[in-house]
Design a protein around this motif. Structure first.
Motif, short mmCIF file in Angstrom:
data_model
loop_
_atom_site.label_atom_id
_atom_site.label_comp_id
_atom_site.label_asym_id
_atom_site.label_seq_id
_atom_site.Cartn_x
_atom_site.Cartn_y
_atom_site.Cartn_z
N ASP A 457 0.82 -1.21 0.00
CA ASP A 457 0.00 0.00 0.00
C ASP A 457 0.85 1.26 0.00
OD1 ASP A 457 0.80 -0.88 2.64
OD2 ASP A 457 -0.45 0.72 3.45
N GLN A 458 2.08 1.17 0.53
CA GLN A 458 2.97 2.33 0.50
C GLN A 458 3.54 2.55 -0.90
OE1 GLN A 458 5.62 0.96 3.57
NE2 GLN A 458 4.69 2.26 5.13
N LEU A 459 3.75 1.46 -1.64
CA LEU A 459 4.28 1.59 -3.00
C LEU A 459 3.31 2.33 -3.91
CD1 LEU A 459 5.88 -1.93 -3.61
CD2 LEU A 459 7.07 0.25 -3.39
N GLU A 460 1.98 2.18 -3.65
CA GLU A 460 1.00 2.81 -4.52
C GLU A 460 1.11 4.33 -4.49
OE1 GLU A 460 -2.78 1.40 -3.32
OE2 GLU A 460 -2.44 -0.69 -3.97
N GLY A 461 1.42 4.91 -3.35
CA GLY A 461 1.52 6.37 -3.26
C GLY A 461 2.94 6.87 -3.22
N LEU A 462 3.87 6.07 -3.74
CA LEU A 462 5.29 6.39 -3.61
C LEU A 462 5.66 7.68 -4.34
CD1 LEU A 462 7.99 5.41 -2.49
CD2 LEU A 462 8.36 4.18 -4.61
N PHE A 463 5.08 7.88 -5.52
CA PHE A 463 5.48 9.02 -6.34
C PHE A 463 4.50 10.19 -6.19
CE2 PHE A 463 7.45 5.36 -8.42
CZ PHE A 463 8.75 5.82 -8.54
N GLN A 464 3.92 10.36 -5.00
CA GLN A 464 3.06 11.49 -4.71
C GLN A 464 3.86 12.55 -3.96
OE1 GLN A 464 0.00 11.78 -5.86
NE2 GLN A 464 0.17 9.76 -6.81
N PRO A 465 3.61 13.87 -4.23
CA PRO A 465 4.37 14.92 -3.53
C PRO A 465 4.19 14.84 -2.02
CG PRO A 465 3.15 15.81 -5.40
CD PRO A 465 2.69 14.40 -5.23
N PHE A 466 5.28 15.11 -1.30
CA PHE A 466 5.33 15.14 0.16
C PHE A 466 5.02 13.77 0.78
CE2 PHE A 466 4.27 19.52 -1.05
CZ PHE A 466 5.35 20.17 -0.49
N ASN A 467 5.21 12.71 0.01
CA ASN A 467 4.92 11.38 0.54
C ASN A 467 6.07 10.84 1.39
OD1 ASN A 467 3.50 9.06 0.98
ND2 ASN A 467 4.15 8.07 -0.90
N ARG A 468 7.28 11.35 1.16
CA ARG A 468 8.47 10.93 1.90
C ARG A 468 8.63 9.42 1.83
NH1 ARG A 468 9.17 13.70 7.58
NH2 ARG A 468 11.26 12.92 7.19
N LEU A 469 8.70 8.93 0.60
CA LEU A 469 8.92 7.52 0.31
C LEU A 469 7.79 6.64 0.80
CD1 LEU A 469 12.73 7.00 0.85
CD2 LEU A 469 11.49 7.19 -1.28
N GLY A 470 6.62 7.21 1.10
CA GLY A 470 5.47 6.41 1.48
C GLY A 470 5.68 5.60 2.74
N GLN A 471 6.63 5.97 3.59
CA GLN A 471 6.88 5.16 4.78
C GLN A 471 7.06 6.09 5.98
OE1 GLN A 471 10.67 3.17 4.77
NE2 GLN A 471 11.56 4.66 3.40
N GLU A 472 7.15 5.47 7.13
CA GLU A 472 7.37 6.25 8.33
C GLU A 472 8.82 6.72 8.32
OE1 GLU A 472 6.31 3.22 8.10
OE2 GLU A 472 4.22 3.29 8.69
#
Length: 670
Positions: A457-472
Motif C-alpha cells: 500500500d505504500q508503493l501505490e503512493g510512492l510518487f506522490q508529492p510530500f509522501n516521503r517515500l510512502g513510509q514512516e
C-alpha cells in the motif's frame, strides 16, 4: 370450371413463390450476419485473451521465468474454447506452452507474423508482447472454430422453418382461395342470368383485368338502359373516395407532425441530460482539483514552516540580549540555522523543479554522457553521507556505457536515488549501484538498499508529492518531492523508472535509459582530478565584488577573510564597479545581476567592449537561479555562474578554477 381452377392455381403459385423468396432472403441474411458476428467475436475474444496473456507473462519473459509463464498460460483452462497456447521469447524460441485437458497440440516451430488465420477447423492467432515500446516475445493461441458446425445447424433450422412456413402458406391459400374465387364465380353466374333473363336490376362489379373484368364488361353492355344511373352512382362513389383520401392524408399529416414533435422533445431531453452530466463531471473535477490543491498547499506550508521555525527560533536566541549564550551554544545554533537553511533551499529548489516539470517548461539538453564520469561524481558526493552512518556504498568497477541524456538531470536523478537509499537505510547497512545492458540500445541502472522496505500500500503512493517515500520517515528529513521530480525527469529523457521492495529486506529502484555510441576520445571512466590548484607565495589576488546589498557583501567579505591568497575590493553599483575595474585591473570580478541603475549584464557588456578590461574573467553571483537565467548568463560571457544562497565550497571551487585558468593563460602567452 377450368377458369376457376386457373385463377386458384395462379393465386397459390404467386403466394407460395413470394413466401419462399422472402423466407430465403431473410433467413439467409440472418445466417450470414450471425456467422460473421460469431467470427468477429471469436477473433476479438482471442485478441483480448492474447493481450491479457502477453501482459501477464511480460514479467516472466523479462526475468526468464518459464515456470511463471506456464502458470499464467494454465489459467486458460477456464476458457474451454482455447485448445492450446504458447509463449515465444524475443529470439523466437518456445518459452512456455499449454494444452487443454485431453487434447494434444502441435506447436509452431517459430512465431509468425502478427494476426489471425484459419487452419482447418481451428483459428490460430499470433500477437507480439510489447513492453515499454519494445517487443519482448510472442503469444500464440489456437481455438476451436465451430463455424462449420454452426453453419450446418443454421441450415437445418432454416430448412425446417421454410418447410413449415411453406406448408402453412399452402394450407391457408387452399382455404382462402375459395373465398377469393367465390365472388368471381358468382359474378359469372349473375351475368349469365342477366343475359338470359334481361333482369337489369341485377348488378355485377368490375374488378381487375381477368375473367371478372370480362364478365363486368358484358354485364355493363347489357345495362345500357340504366347508364345514366350508373354514371351518377360512379360519380357519387368517386366523390366519397376523394373525401376519404383527403381525410386520410390529413390524418397522416397530423400523425407525422406528432412524431416530429415527440422526436424533438426526446432530442431536447437527451441534450439536457448530457449537459447536466457534463456539468456534474466538471463540478466533480473542480472539487477534486481544489482538494488536491488544498492538500498540496497544506503539506508545502508544513514543510516550509519546519526549517523556518529552526532558522527564526535560533536566530532570535542569538540576537536577543536577554538569553545569554556561550560560544559553543552559538556555534551549535549557527549549525542548526545553516542546516535548516540548506534544507529550506533544497525544498524550494525541488518545488521549483516540480512546478517546471508539471507545467512542461523543463528543457533538456540531450547529449552523449559518459556513465563512468557521472558515477565517479556521485560516489564522491554520496560517500561522506554514507560514512557518517557506517553504510557501505558499492559502485561497479567499470562502467563504459555512454547514455543519451541530459548530464545535469541524470546526475540529479542518481543523487536523489542514492541519497534516499542512504537516508532510509539502517545503520551499518549497504547501498549497491549496479548497471546491466538489457539490450544493445537500453541500459538498466539499479540502486538497492538494505532499509526496512515498503509495504504494497505504500508503493501505490510512492510518487506522490510530500509522501516521503510512502513510509514512516522517522527522524529523517525529506520533502517527498524528489521522487516525483525524478520520475518525470527520467520520462523526459525517454526512460522508465520502477521500484520493488520487500518488508524488512530493502528496496530496489531501477531506471532504464537509452544508450548511444561511445564518446570520441573517451579515456575510460577514471575520475578527472579537479583539486585546488597549488598557490604560490605571491601577493594576494585582487577580487572586485560589485554588490548593492550590504548583507551579501558582508558574507563574501567573511568568506574571503579565510583565504590569504585573496584581497577583496567592493563596489555598490555598476558605474563604480566599472571605474574600479579600469583603475585597479582586478584579476577576478564577482558580479551581481540586479544592480540599481545599470544591471550586471550591462556592466559585463561594457567590460568586454574596453581593451583594458576585456580579458578579466567575470563570475556571476546572483539570486536569478532559473535555468533560462543561467543559460542567458553563460551566453552573455560570464566565466562561471553562481547562485544565491552562497555555497561556500562551490564559491571557493569557482575562484580556484578561475585562478588556474589565469595561470595557464599566462604560461601559454608569448
Amino acid at each position: 370450371m377450368t377458369r376457376r381452377s386457373s385463377i386458384r392455381k395462379k393465386l397459390v403459385v404467386v403466394v407460395m413463390a413470394t413466401t419462399f423468396a422472402a423466407l430465403l432472403v431473410s433467413v439467409g441474411l440472418i445466417i450470414v450476419y450471425d456467422l460473421r458476428s460469431y467470427q468477429r467475436s471469436l477473433d476479438n475474444d482471442l485478441s483480448t485473451q492474447a493481450e491479457l496473456v502477453g501482459h501477464m507473462t511480460s514479467a516472466a519473459l523479462a526475468f526468464d521465468d518459464p515456470r511463471l509463464a506456464g502458470e499464467n498460460l494454465a489459467l486458460l483452462r477456464t476458457r474451454p474454447i482455447v485448445a492450446a497456447a504458447a509463449i515465444f521469447d524475443e529470439n523466437g524460441r518456445l518459452f512456455a506452452s499449454y494444452s487443454a485437458h485431453g487434447k494434444t497440440a502441435a506447436f509452431p516451430a517459430r512465431p509468425q507474423s502478427a494476426g489471425s488465420r484459419t487452419e482447418g477447423d481451428a483459428l490460430v492467432l499470433f500477437r507480439p508482447i510489447v513492453e515499454n515500446g519494445e517487443t519482448i516475445g510472442t503469444v500464440w493461441l489456437r481455438a476451436e472454430n465451430r463455424l462449420l458446425e454452426r453453419t450446418l445447424d443454421y441450415l437445418s433450422i432454416a430448412l425446417g422453418v421454410m418447410l413449415l412456413a411453406m406448408a402453412t402458406a399452402y394450407l391457408l391459400m387452399r382455404r382462402i382461395g375459395r373465398v377469393i374465387t367465390a365472388p368471381i364465380v358468382a359474378v359469372t353466374e349473375i351475368a349469365r342470368d342477366v343475359v338470359a333473363t334481361r333482369d337489369y336490376s341485377r348488378r355485377a362489379p368490375r374488378v381487375g383485368n381477368d375473367e371478372a373484368a370480362e364478365l363486368a364488361d358484358s354485364f355493363n353492355a347489357m345495362l345500357t338502359e340504366i347508364e345514366q344511373r350508373t354514371r351518377e352512382l360512379e360519380d357519387s362513389n368517386a366523390e366519397i373516395a376523394r373525401e376519404a383520401a383527403e381525410r386520410s392524408r390529413a390524418q397522416q399529416e397530423v400523425m407525422r407532425l406528432n412524431e416530429q414533435l415527440e422526436q424533438r422533445v426526446d432530442e431536447r431531453t437527451l441534450q439536457l441530460a448530457l449537459a447536466n452530466a457534463e456539468l456534474a463531471n466538471a463540478i466533480d473535477e473542480a472539487r477534486n482539483a481544489n482538494q488536491a490543491k488544498s492538500a498540496f498547499l497544506s503539506a508545502m506550508s508544513h514543510e516550509l514552516r519546519t526549517p523556518l521555525n529552526a532558522i527564526l527560533g535560533f536566530a532570535q536566541i542569538l540576537t536577543t540580549g536577554s538569553l545569554p549564550t556561550t560560544e559553543a551554544q552559538k556555534t551549535e545554533f549557527a549549525t542548526h540555522i545553516l542546516k535548516a537553511g540548506r534544507h529550506l533551499l533544497t525544498l524550494i529548489n525541488e518545488i521549483l523543479d516540480l512546478a517546471k516539470v508539471e507545467s512542461g517548461t523543463v528543457t533538456l539538453s540531450m547529449e552523449p554522457v559518459a556513465l563512468g564520469e557521472i558515477l565517479d561524481e556521485c560516489q564522491t558526493m554520496i560517500e561522506p553521507l554514507a560514512a557518517a552512518r557506517g553504510i557501505r556504498v558499492l559502485f561497479p568497477q567499470q562502467a563504459d556505457a555512454v547514455l543519451l541524456a541530459d548530464r545535469t538531470r541524470l546526475k540529479q536523478v542518481l543523487l536523489n536515488l542514492l541519497s534516499n537509499a542512504v537516508k532510509y537505510n539502517r545503520d551499518a547497512g549497504a547501498v549497491v549501484l549496479d548497471c546491466v545492458q538489457v539490450t544493445p540500445e537500453r541500459l538498466r541502472i539499479s540502486v538497492q538498499d538494505t532499509g526496512i522496505g515498503l509495504r504494497p500500500d505504500q508503493l501505490e503512493g510512492l510518487f506522490q508529492p510530500f509522501n516521503r517515500l510512502g513510509q514512516e520517515a522517522g527522524p529523517q528529513e525529506g520533502t517527498g518531492i524528489g521522487l516525483v521530480v525524478t520520475r518525470r525527469l527520467v520520462e523526459l529523457m525517454n526512460g522508465t523508472i520502477n521500484v520493488t521492495s520487500s518488508r524488512g529486506v530493502g528496496s530496489v529502484f531501477t531506471i532504464e535509459l537509452g544508450t548511444t555510441a561511445p564518446l570520441a576520445g573517451a579515456a575510460g571512466n577514471a575520475p578527472v582530478e579537479t583539486g585546488t590548484p597549488a598557490r604560490g607565495a605571491d601577493a594576494p589576488h585582487l577580487l572586485l565584488y560589485v554588490e548593492d546589498n550590504p548583507a551579501n557583501l558582508k558574507l563574501v567579505e567573511e568568506i574571503v577573510r579565510f583565504r590569504s591568497d585573496l584581497r577583496l575590493m567592493a563596489a555598490g553599483d555598476g558605474p563604480l564597479g566599472l571605474s574600479l575595474a579600469r583603475a585597479h585591473q582586478p584579476e577576478i570580478i564577482l558580479m551581481d545581476l540586479n544592480l540599481p541603475g545599470m544591471s550586471g549584464l550591462d556592466v559585463l557588456a561594457q567590460l568586454r567592449r574596453e581593451p583594458a578590461t576585456r580579458d578579466i574573467p567575470v563570475i556571476a553571483l546572483t539570486a536569478n537561479a532559473m535555468a533560462r537565467d543561467i543559460e542567458r548568463g553563460i551566453a552573455a560571457g560570464f566565466f562561471r555562474y553562481l547562485t544565491k544562497p552562497v555555497d561556500i565550497d562551490k564559491f571557493n571551487e569557482a575562484i580556484d578554477l578561475t585562478l588556474a585558468h589565469l595561470r595557464s593563460r599566462k604560461e601559454v602567452a608569448p
